[in-house]
Motif scaffolding. Structure first.
Motif, PDB file in Angstrom:
ATOM      1  N   HIS A  48       0.845  -1.192   0.000  1.00  0.00           N
ATOM      2  CA  HIS A  48       0.000   0.000   0.000  1.00  0.00           C
ATOM      3  C   HIS A  48       0.878   1.239   0.000  1.00  0.00           C
ATOM      4  CE1 HIS A  48       0.643  -0.640   4.320  1.00  0.00           C
ATOM      5  NE2 HIS A  48       0.102   0.535   4.601  1.00  0.00           N
ATOM      6  N   HIS A  50       1.259   3.910   2.200  1.00  0.00           N
ATOM      7  CA  HIS A  50       1.795   4.622   3.359  1.00  0.00           C
ATOM      8  C   HIS A  50       3.323   4.693   3.290  1.00  0.00           C
ATOM      9  CE1 HIS A  50      -2.083   3.851   5.910  1.00  0.00           C
ATOM     10  NE2 HIS A  50      -2.151   4.981   5.224  1.00  0.00           N
ATOM     11  N   ASP A  52       5.615   4.333   5.366  1.00  0.00           N
ATOM     12  CA  ASP A  52       6.402   3.280   6.027  1.00  0.00           C
ATOM     13  C   ASP A  52       6.399   1.965   5.227  1.00  0.00           C
ATOM     14  OD1 ASP A  52       3.613   3.189   6.919  1.00  0.00           O
ATOM     15  OD2 ASP A  52       4.216   1.644   8.353  1.00  0.00           O
ATOM     16  N   HIS A  53       5.862   2.042   4.000  1.00  0.00           N
ATOM     17  CA  HIS A  53       5.888   0.895   3.073  1.00  0.00           C
ATOM     18  C   HIS A  53       6.421   1.347   1.705  1.00  0.00           C
ATOM     19  CE1 HIS A  53       3.532  -1.635   5.854  1.00  0.00           C
ATOM     20  NE2 HIS A  53       3.229  -0.435   6.299  1.00  0.00           N
ATOM     21  N   HIS A 108      -7.322  -2.027   6.044  1.00  0.00           N
ATOM     22  CA  HIS A 108      -6.428  -0.970   6.509  1.00  0.00           C
ATOM     23  C   HIS A 108      -6.832   0.257   5.700  1.00  0.00           C
ATOM     24  CE1 HIS A 108      -2.595   0.342   8.287  1.00  0.00           C
ATOM     25  NE2 HIS A 108      -2.125   0.691   7.100  1.00  0.00           N
ATOM     26  N   ASP A 137      -0.430  -4.368   5.870  1.00  0.00           N
ATOM     27  CA  ASP A 137      -0.999  -3.883   7.128  1.00  0.00           C
ATOM     28  C   ASP A 137      -2.466  -4.276   7.119  1.00  0.00           C
ATOM     29  OD1 ASP A 137       1.402  -2.675   7.691  1.00  0.00           O
ATOM     30  OD2 ASP A 137       0.632  -0.618   7.667  1.00  0.00           O
TER      31      ASP A 137
HETATM   32 NI    NI Z   1      -0.132   1.403   6.605  1.00  0.00          NI
END
Ligand code: NI
Ligand code: MN
Length: 224
Positions: A48, A50, A52-53, A108, A137
Motif C-alpha cells: 500500500h 503509506h 512506512d511501506h 487498513h 498492514d
Molecule cells: Ni499502513
C-alpha cells in the motif's frame, strides 16, 4: 529461497539470482540498518501507499531498473516517475520469468505520500517453488484464510504490532487462518506505538499448533 527482514514491513526475497523487495522503507526507518544503496532488485512489490511501506521504492527502482508492482492507482503514480510498473488490482496476478505475485485484500487504509488513495493489499508471492504471503498492514479478518485454500502457504509474513494493524493476539488467530508452515512476524517495535512482545507471540502461535514462528533480527535471513 532466502527471506531477509530489512526491518518493519520490508523484506528481501532471493532465489537463483532473482531479488524481490517488498515495501522497501529504509530511509527514515528507525529499525533499518541496511545501506539503501546496497539493495538490488528485479522487482519491488508494494502492499500500500503509506510512507512506512512506499519508502525508497522510486529511488531503488530508478537505480536498479526494477519493475514495481502495486495496486493500479499507486502503480500509475509511480509510472509517472519513469519507472516500469505493473498495475494489478485486487485479485490480479502478475507473471514474471521467476514466478508470480497476486494482490489480495487487506483491511487498513492507504494514501501515498503524494495523496493517491487506494485500498491496501496483501501479496502472495510464488518464487522458487515456494509461496510467501505478506499480509500487508491489516486488521484480523477471516479472508486471511483464502490464499491458503488455493495453494498452501509456506511462509507468512504477518504484522503483529497493534495500533495501526492487528496486535499480536489477533495475529495468533491470523496465523491459524493462514495455515502457513512458518510465520515471520513484522511491523512491530519500529515505533513506540507498535512495540510488542514478539516472544509471547511466538509462544502463543506455537502452543496453538498453528505454525512455527521464526523471529528474525533486522537483516536476519530465513532460508525456506
Ligand atoms: Ni499502513
Ligand atoms: Mn504500516
Amino acid at each position: 529461497m532466502d527471506i531477509r527482514w530489512l526491518g518493519h514491513a520490508a523484506f528481501e526475497l532471493k532465489h537463483d539470482g532473482v531479488t524481490v523487495l517488498i515495501d522497501p522503507f529504509i530511509t527514515g526507518n528507525p529499525a533499518a540498518t541496511v545501506d539503501v544503496e546496497s539493495l538490488e532488485a528485479d522487482a519491488i512489490l508494494l502492499t500500500h501507499g503509506h510512507q512506512d511501506h512506499f519508502g525508497d521504492t522510486v529511488e531503488i527502482a530508478k537505480r536498479t531498473g526494477a519493475t514495481v508492482q502495486a495496486i493500479t492507482e499507486i502503480a500509475g503514480e509511480i509510472g509517472e516517475e519513469g519507472v516500469e510498473v505493473i498495475d494489478t488490482n485486487m485479485g490480479g496476478t502478475a507473471s514474471y520469468p521467476w514466478g508470480s505475485v497476486r494482490l489480495t485484500p487487506a483491511w487498513h487504509t492507504s494514501t501515498t505520500p503524494k495523496g493517491t488513495v487506494t485500498p491496501p493489499a496483501g501479496l502472495v508471492v510464488e518464487l522458487g517453488g515456494k509461496v510467501v504471503y505478506h499480509t500487508g498492514d491489516t486488521a484480523l479478518f477471516s479472508d486471511l484464510a483464502l490464499p491458503g485454500r488455493r495453494k498452501e502457504v509456506d511462509v507468512a509474513l504477518v504484522c503483529i504490532g497493534g495500533h495501526y494493524t492487528m496486535d499480536r493476539e489477533d495475529a495468533v488467530v491470523a496465523a491459524g487462518l493462514i495455515g502457513a508452515d512458518v510465520v515471520i512476524p513484522q511491523h512491530y517495535d519500529t515505533f513506540p506505538p507498535i512495540a510488542t512482545d514478539v516472544q509471547a507471540f511466538k509462544s502463543d502461535v506455537e502452543a496453538a499448533g498453528h505454525a512455527r514462528v521464526e523471529v528474525l533480527e533486522v537483516n536476519g535471513t530465513y532460508s525456506a
